[in-house]
Design a protein around this motif. Structure first.
Motif, PDB file in Angstrom:
ATOM      1  N   THR A 156       0.840  -1.198   0.000  1.00  0.00           N
ATOM      2  CA  THR A 156       0.000   0.000   0.000  1.00  0.00           C
ATOM      3  C   THR A 156       0.878   1.252   0.000  1.00  0.00           C
ATOM      4  O   THR A 156       2.014   1.242   0.476  1.00  0.00           O
ATOM      5  CB  THR A 156      -0.915   0.042   1.234  1.00  0.00           C
ATOM      6  N   TYR A 157       0.315   2.312  -0.534  1.00  0.00           N
ATOM      7  CA  TYR A 157       0.935   3.638  -0.467  1.00  0.00           C
ATOM      8  C   TYR A 157      -0.176   4.631  -0.155  1.00  0.00           C
ATOM      9  O   TYR A 157      -1.276   4.540  -0.717  1.00  0.00           O
ATOM     10  CB  TYR A 157       1.607   4.019  -1.770  1.00  0.00           C
ATOM     11  N   TYR A 187      -0.765   8.990   0.683  1.00  0.00           N
ATOM     12  CA  TYR A 187      -0.292  10.362   0.880  1.00  0.00           C
ATOM     13  C   TYR A 187      -1.221  11.050   1.869  1.00  0.00           C
ATOM     14  O   TYR A 187      -2.451  11.038   1.702  1.00  0.00           O
ATOM     15  CB  TYR A 187      -0.274  11.129  -0.434  1.00  0.00           C
ATOM     16  N   PHE A 235       4.468   4.146   3.137  1.00  0.00           N
ATOM     17  CA  PHE A 235       4.576   2.884   2.396  1.00  0.00           C
ATOM     18  C   PHE A 235       4.442   1.733   3.392  1.00  0.00           C
ATOM     19  O   PHE A 235       5.057   1.773   4.472  1.00  0.00           O
ATOM     20  CB  PHE A 235       5.922   2.774   1.674  1.00  0.00           C
ATOM     21  N   SER A 264       7.233  -1.307   6.775  1.00  0.00           N
ATOM     22  CA  SER A 264       6.567  -0.019   6.602  1.00  0.00           C
ATOM     23  C   SER A 264       7.597   1.099   6.603  1.00  0.00           C
ATOM     24  O   SER A 264       8.694   0.967   7.155  1.00  0.00           O
ATOM     25  CB  SER A 264       5.540   0.228   7.719  1.00  0.00           C
ATOM     26  N   ASN A 265       7.225   2.185   5.979  1.00  0.00           N
ATOM     27  CA  ASN A 265       8.022   3.414   5.925  1.00  0.00           C
ATOM     28  C   ASN A 265       7.044   4.588   5.909  1.00  0.00           C
ATOM     29  O   ASN A 265       6.248   4.692   4.967  1.00  0.00           O
ATOM     30  CB  ASN A 265       8.902   3.425   4.675  1.00  0.00           C
ATOM     31  N   ASN A 321       4.108  10.716   3.182  1.00  0.00           N
ATOM     32  CA  ASN A 321       4.203   9.549   2.282  1.00  0.00           C
ATOM     33  C   ASN A 321       4.407   8.301   3.121  1.00  0.00           C
ATOM     34  O   ASN A 321       5.429   8.170   3.815  1.00  0.00           O
ATOM     35  CB  ASN A 321       5.365   9.720   1.303  1.00  0.00           C
TER      36      ASN A 321
END
Length: 476
Positions: A67-68, A70, A138, A333-334, A136
């Motif tokens: 997943t991404y 914003y 991730f 995750s990030n 953002n």
């Protein structure tokens, strides 16, 4: 291989070309080219894939999810800088005490605005220290799911898939037998009309010979013009009948070619166009109805349907049983949620188990199970009814074959008598004892006797094929 080469040769022929084919060759071509059977073959392949898919349910499933996202705002855990009171160790009380403001008498002083005590020292946590950049984000996970016990539903699904494949095969076999029987009907119709065409030609020649004799007798003054007209009318009727038979033969050849999957104008000369030894056909009088039931593909379709419905019973029963599964995951995750939302990927494993135990569904699952059992019972009753009808069908087919044999034997006797009657009539006509009307009557009787014999011969062939079909022995 021989039949395949024959098929290629026939497909390449023009409308005027001809080839000699056997009944078995026609059956092979029809089965290979029939679109309904080809559709059934595809259904078998599809059922095989479903069976393989059901088998895979025993194995662990591995999935990846990424997943991404914003986000417009960052996350601030503090609305402003946080000021936390501190503590010092008090040797007198042997404990930590808050550092609070006291008056000269030693009493704690409160803030008039808030009513709380005023600390003399504070630890400051800046607002920026508890702010995290999540513009953002991730995230991803690789998960492994291994079913341990699913209430028997996985096993039931595999059984249903296996029965589904067998049902598809039985459907294909039943369709094949129907096509073979249709080929036999068209094949023997062509043979019958070819024989009747030859018979009609012989009858035309026979009546034409009589017309010639009557014409000679008229020239000699021993016959009347009425006699000649009567014979000529009969000759015209014979020619019309020959034309009809010839047209019927052409159409029946087209129908046979269409069933075989060939162009309708393909001309095929059949091996059996000269009927021989039809009266020696023998039926299978020794049979066991249990074996007949097992060979009948239409009954096999119902039996496999019952097996599938029993599998659906087990599926419905599985809804009422506990289910256990093992789940493992590798996530990342990030920002890194493991180490303070750092701007780098964080990773980690997790393993767990899941148990689902149905407790109360207001009888919904039980009623589904009872409905499945009811459907199975209804299909079982249908099978019993069909078996009774098959028993009657076999008896009728056996009687029809025996009747066809007896009819053939009688037509042979009648034909012998008709041949002798015609011979005697022709001799008596030459001697002037009988009239041309008597000869025409004898010729007509001879024609009818031959036609009945041809019908009886074809009847034996068709009855034998039908008996093989109802006994489940029809193969190609």
């Amino acid at each position: 291989m021989k039949n395949l080469l024959l098929l290629i040769a026939l497909a390449a022929t023009s409308a005027s070309a001809s080839a000699t084919v056997s009944l078995d060759s026609c059956r092979n071509m029809a089965v290979r080219n029939n679109k309904t059977i080809r559709l059934a073959e595809e259904n078998i392949r599809g059922a095989d894939y479903l069976k393989k898919a059901a088998q895979s349910a025993y194995l662990p499933g591995i999935d990846f999810t990424g997943t991404y996202m914003y986000n417009q705002h960052i996350i601030n855990l503090l609305g402003a800088d946080a000021k936390l009171p501190t503590m010092s160790f008090d040797a007198a009380t042997q404990s930590y005490q808050y550092n609070l403001l006291k008056d000269p008498s030693g009493a704690l002083i409160k803030d008039p605005a808030t009513g709380s005590y005023i600390p003399t020292e504070v630890a400051v946590i800046p607002k920026e220290a508890m702010s995290f950049d999540v513009h953002n984000v991730f995230a991803g996970a690789i998960t492994l799911t291994q079913p341990v016990f699913m209430g028997g539903q996985i096993k039931a699904l595999n059984e249903i898939a296996g029965y589904g494949k067998e049902l598809a095969k039985a459907t294909r076999n039943s369709l094949t037998q129907d096509v073979i029987f249709a080929v036999d009907e068209s094949y023997w119709l062509v043979v019958s009309l070819k024989e009747k065409k030859s018979l009609a030609e012989s009858f035309v020649n026979l009546v034409d010979s009589l017309r010639y004799n009557v014409q000679e007798m008229l020239n000699e003054g021993v016959a009347t013009k009425s006699d000649l007209l009567t014979v000529e009318v009969k000759l015209n009727e014979a020619k019309i009948a020959l034309t009809k038979v010839d047209n019927g033969l052409s159409l029946s050849r087209m129908a046979l070619a269409q069933i075989c999957g060939l162009p309708v104008h393909t001309q095929m000369e059949l091996e059996d166009e000269q009927l021989r030894h039809a009266g020696t056909a023998v039926a299978d009088n020794q049979y066991n109805m249990s074996d007949v039931y097992n060979r009948r593909q239409d009954l096999e379709i119902v039996r496999q349907s019952i097996n599938m419905l029993k599998g659906k019973e087990r599926l419905a029963k599985g809804e009422m049983l506990p289910k256990i599964g093992i789940v493992g995951a590798y996530t990342f995750s990030n920002p890194n949620v493991i180490d303070g939302f750092e701007k780098r990927f964080g990773r980690g494993f997790s393993v767990g188990a899941a148990v689902t135990i149905p407790i109360w569904h207001w009888g919904g699952n039980m009623n589904k199970y009872k409905a499945a059992k009811s459907n199975t019972a209804a299909q079982q009753i249908l099978l019993e009814d069909l078996e009774e009808k098959v028993q009657l069908q076999v008896s009728q087919a056996q009687f029809s074959f025996d009747e066809a044999k007896k009819t053939f034997n009688m037509t042979v006797t009648n034909l012998n008598k008709a041949d002798e009657n015609l011979r005697q009539a022709q001799l008596a006509f030459k001697e002037g004892v009988l009239t041309s009307d008597d000869v025409i009557a004898a010729q007509t009787a001879w024609l009818a006797a031959n036609s009945e014999k041809i019908d009886a011969e074809i009847g034996i062939r068709l009855c034998q094929t039908y008996l093989s079909k109802v006994l489940g022995n029809l193969t190609y």
